[in-house]
Write a protein that holds these residues in place. Structure first.
Motif, PDB file in Angstrom:
ATOM      1  N   UNK A 183       2.871  -9.914  -9.623  1.00 46.77           N
ATOM      2  CA  UNK A 183       4.331  -9.810  -9.743  1.00 46.77           C
ATOM      3  C   UNK A 183       4.744  -8.495 -10.374  1.00 46.77           C
ATOM      4  N   UNK A 184       3.835  -7.852 -11.106  1.00 50.83           N
ATOM      5  CA  UNK A 184       4.100  -6.530 -11.683  1.00 50.83           C
ATOM      6  C   UNK A 184       2.778  -5.795 -11.842  1.00 50.83           C
ATOM      7  N   UNK A 185       2.862  -4.491 -12.168  1.00 50.40           N
ATOM      8  CA  UNK A 185       1.670  -3.656 -12.262  1.00 50.40           C
ATOM      9  C   UNK A 185       0.875  -3.917 -13.535  1.00 50.40           C
ATOM     10  N   UNK A 186       1.476  -4.530 -14.538  1.00 55.14           N
ATOM     11  CA  UNK A 186       0.803  -4.743 -15.809  1.00 55.14           C
ATOM     12  C   UNK A 186      -0.111  -5.975 -15.802  1.00 55.14           C
ATOM     13  N   UNK A 187       0.105  -6.874 -14.854  1.00 53.25           N
ATOM     14  CA  UNK A 187      -0.693  -8.100 -14.825  1.00 53.25           C
ATOM     15  C   UNK A 187      -1.389  -8.237 -13.482  1.00 53.25           C
ATOM     16  N   UNK A 188      -2.573  -8.852 -13.518  1.00 54.54           N
ATOM     17  CA  UNK A 188      -3.330  -9.099 -12.295  1.00 54.54           C
ATOM     18  C   UNK A 188      -3.603 -10.588 -12.182  1.00 54.54           C
ATOM     19  N   UNK A 189      -3.354 -11.180 -11.033  1.00 54.16           N
ATOM     20  CA  UNK A 189      -3.612 -12.616 -10.865  1.00 54.16           C
ATOM     21  C   UNK A 189      -5.103 -12.927 -10.907  1.00 54.16           C
ATOM     22  N   UNK A 190      -5.409 -14.181 -11.054  1.00 51.45           N
ATOM     23  CA  UNK A 190      -6.809 -14.595 -11.143  1.00 51.45           C
ATOM     24  C   UNK A 190      -7.549 -14.376  -9.830  1.00 51.45           C
ATOM     25  N   UNK A 191      -6.864 -14.617  -8.720  1.00 49.15           N
ATOM     26  CA  UNK A 191      -7.482 -14.449  -7.398  1.00 49.15           C
ATOM     27  C   UNK A 191      -6.595 -13.541  -6.536  1.00 49.15           C
ATOM     28  N   UNK A 192      -6.610 -12.237  -6.805  1.00 46.77           N
ATOM     29  CA  UNK A 192      -5.724 -11.314  -6.076  1.00 46.77           C
ATOM     30  C   UNK A 192      -6.088 -11.207  -4.602  1.00 46.77           C
ATOM     31  N   UNK A 193      -5.077 -11.090  -3.778  1.00 47.40           N
ATOM     32  CA  UNK A 193      -5.279 -10.936  -2.333  1.00 47.40           C
ATOM     33  C   UNK A 193      -5.731  -9.511  -2.028  1.00 47.40           C
ATOM     34  N   UNK A 194      -6.556  -9.329  -1.006  1.00 44.79           N
ATOM     35  CA  UNK A 194      -6.909  -7.975  -0.568  1.00 44.79           C
ATOM     36  C   UNK A 194      -5.670  -7.293   0.023  1.00 44.79           C
ATOM     37  N   UNK A 195      -5.366  -6.105  -0.463  1.00 42.04           N
ATOM     38  CA  UNK A 195      -4.162  -5.385  -0.040  1.00 42.04           C
ATOM     39  C   UNK A 195      -4.553  -4.018   0.515  1.00 42.04           C
ATOM     40  N   UNK A 196      -4.023  -3.698   1.691  1.00 43.33           N
ATOM     41  CA  UNK A 196      -4.234  -2.396   2.316  1.00 43.33           C
ATOM     42  C   UNK A 196      -2.927  -1.620   2.275  1.00 43.33           C
ATOM     43  N   UNK A 197      -2.936  -0.479   1.588  1.00 39.98           N
ATOM     44  CA  UNK A 197      -1.760   0.376   1.530  1.00 39.98           C
ATOM     45  C   UNK A 197      -1.772   1.340   2.718  1.00 39.98           C
ATOM     46  N   UNK A 198      -0.636   1.428   3.415  1.00 40.00           N
ATOM     47  CA  UNK A 198      -0.532   2.265   4.616  1.00 40.00           C
ATOM     48  C   UNK A 198       0.469   3.378   4.343  1.00 40.00           C
ATOM     49  N   UNK A 199       0.023   4.606   4.473  1.00 38.45           N
ATOM     50  CA  UNK A 199       0.877   5.760   4.224  1.00 38.45           C
ATOM     51  C   UNK A 199       1.398   6.324   5.537  1.00 38.45           C
ATOM     52  N   UNK A 200       2.608   6.854   5.500  1.00 41.06           N
ATOM     53  CA  UNK A 200       3.204   7.463   6.694  1.00 41.06           C
ATOM     54  C   UNK A 200       2.416   8.705   7.085  1.00 41.06           C
ATOM     55  N   UNK A 201       2.231   8.949   8.397  1.00 39.39           N
ATOM     56  CA  UNK A 201       1.429  10.100   8.844  1.00 39.39           C
ATOM     57  C   UNK A 201       2.166  11.419   8.723  1.00 39.39           C
ATOM     58  N   UNK A 205       2.516  -2.022   3.277  1.00 36.98           N
ATOM     59  CA  UNK A 205       1.317  -2.722   2.830  1.00 36.98           C
ATOM     60  C   UNK A 205       0.994  -3.873   3.768  1.00 36.98           C
ATOM     61  N   UNK A 206      -0.292  -4.155   3.890  1.00 32.15           N
ATOM     62  CA  UNK A 206      -0.759  -5.341   4.593  1.00 32.15           C
ATOM     63  C   UNK A 206      -1.500  -6.203   3.586  1.00 32.15           C
ATOM     64  N   UNK A 207      -1.013  -7.425   3.388  1.00 34.62           N
ATOM     65  CA  UNK A 207      -1.613  -8.346   2.428  1.00 34.62           C
ATOM     66  C   UNK A 207      -2.398  -9.409   3.204  1.00 34.62           C
ATOM     67  N   UNK A 208      -3.697  -9.454   2.975  1.00 35.81           N
ATOM     68  CA  UNK A 208      -4.565 -10.394   3.669  1.00 35.81           C
ATOM     69  C   UNK A 208      -4.877 -11.590   2.762  1.00 35.81           C
ATOM     70  N   UNK A 209      -5.344 -12.654   3.374  1.00 35.56           N
ATOM     71  CA  UNK A 209      -5.878 -13.794   2.636  1.00 35.56           C
ATOM     72  C   UNK A 209      -7.362 -13.900   2.955  1.00 35.56           C
ATOM     73  N   UNK A 210      -8.186 -13.928   1.930  1.00 36.78           N
ATOM     74  CA  UNK A 210      -9.628 -14.070   2.112  1.00 36.78           C
ATOM     75  C   UNK A 210     -10.072 -15.395   1.504  1.00 36.78           C
ATOM     76  N   UNK A 211     -10.878 -16.125   2.256  1.00 35.64           N
ATOM     77  CA  UNK A 211     -11.389 -17.419   1.789  1.00 35.64           C
ATOM     78  C   UNK A 211     -12.912 -17.315   1.709  1.00 35.64           C
ATOM     79  N   UNK A 212     -13.437 -17.484   0.509  1.00 32.59           N
ATOM     80  CA  UNK A 212     -14.865 -17.327   0.243  1.00 32.59           C
ATOM     81  C   UNK A 212     -15.495 -18.681  -0.039  1.00 32.59           C
ATOM     82  N   UNK A 213     -16.548 -19.008   0.740  1.00 34.15           N
ATOM     83  CA  UNK A 213     -17.236 -20.289   0.570  1.00 34.15           C
ATOM     84  C   UNK A 213     -18.644 -20.049   0.040  1.00 34.15           C
ATOM     85  N   UNK A 214     -19.011 -20.818  -0.995  1.00 34.36           N
ATOM     86  CA  UNK A 214     -20.327 -20.690  -1.615  1.00 34.36           C
ATOM     87  C   UNK A 214     -21.275 -21.774  -1.108  1.00 34.36           C
TER      88      UNK A 214
END
Length: 236
Positions: free
Chosen positions: A165-183, A143-152
């Motif tokens: 921290x687990x699949x059952x909960x989602x944080x208030x401001x989740x980071x953009x995550x890119x899942x990378x699969x083996x070729x 996985x690649x976990x990015x940080x995005x900063x949004x200005x209004x």
């Protein structure tokens, strides 16, 4: 059904419909009120184009600036952006402590941050924008976990950098995550095609090995018949 019962049923029906309508209005805004990577999954080991999808979740302000920070522990040798009308894009580089190998070449400086700044009104409320980035060479998997900063336009800054921290909960401001699969799928497909090509070649070779002896036998038979004919004429 009595008149009172009928009126009660209609009131309940109107209440239900109003609740469904309110839910339809609220759910979409909740569902896309995050900065995400599109698509969320790509094949590793090479290059890929992904989009950072940025929605404006404020009713009284527009998004005027978007910054994406690349993970420091996964340096990417090549990062290229696609022009977005109404936006100016800039990149920031960092020097690596140890160079990375990129298709046989050593790279010691990589892009660490990409910033898009609106030259017009930006992303209006209830709208979104996709910011395309070509990246490579990607890791083989993970996985690649990015940080995005949004200005209004109001001056508010929202940082999307929290990891669940687990699949059952989602944080208030989740980071953009890119899942990378083996070729593996591509390798398996290539191996299957090579195997099929080899089988076809073997079949062709088999047909050729059958035809050639038959032709040679026919020629030998004709030569023998010719020699016999000449011998009979001489005896006559």
């Amino acid at each position: 059904m009595t008149g009172a019962s009928n009126r009660g049923f209609r009131r309940a029906q109107r209440t239900l419909l109003a609740g469904l309508a309110l839910g339809a209005m609220v759910l979409p805004s909740t569902a896309w009120a995050h900065v995400t990577v599109q698509p969320g999954e790509v094949e590793g080991g090479g290059f890929s184009v992904v989009s950072f999808r940025v929605p404006t979740e404020r009713d009284d302000a527009s998004t005027t600036k978007v910054q994406v920070l690349l993970p420091e522990d996964q340096p990417i040798g090549s990062v290229r952006t696609r022009p977005v009308p109404g936006w100016k894009v800039t990149t920031k580089n960092r020097t690596l402590d140890e160079p990375i190998d990129m298709f046989g070449e050593e790279v010691d400086s990589v892009v660490s941050e990409v910033t898009w700044t609106a030259t017009g009104e930006g992303i209006a409320p209830n709208q979104f924008e996709d910011f395309d980035v070509s990246m490579g060479q990607l890791p083989e998997s993970g996985e690649m976990v990015f940080t995005a900063i949004q200005t209004y336009s109001s001056g508010e800054v929202v940082k999307w950098n929290e990891v669940a921290v687990d699949e059952q909960s989602e944080p208030e401001h989740p980071a953009p995550v890119l899942t990378i699969t083996a070729p593996e799928a591509a390798d398996a497909e290539a191996a299957t095609e090579a195997e099929a090509a080899g089988a076809t070649a073997s079949e062709d070779d088999g047909d050729g090995s059958t035809v050639v002896p038959v032709v040679l036998s026919g020629l030998a038979l004709l030569a023998a018949m010719g020699a016999l004919f000449v011998a009979l004429r001489r005896r006559a």
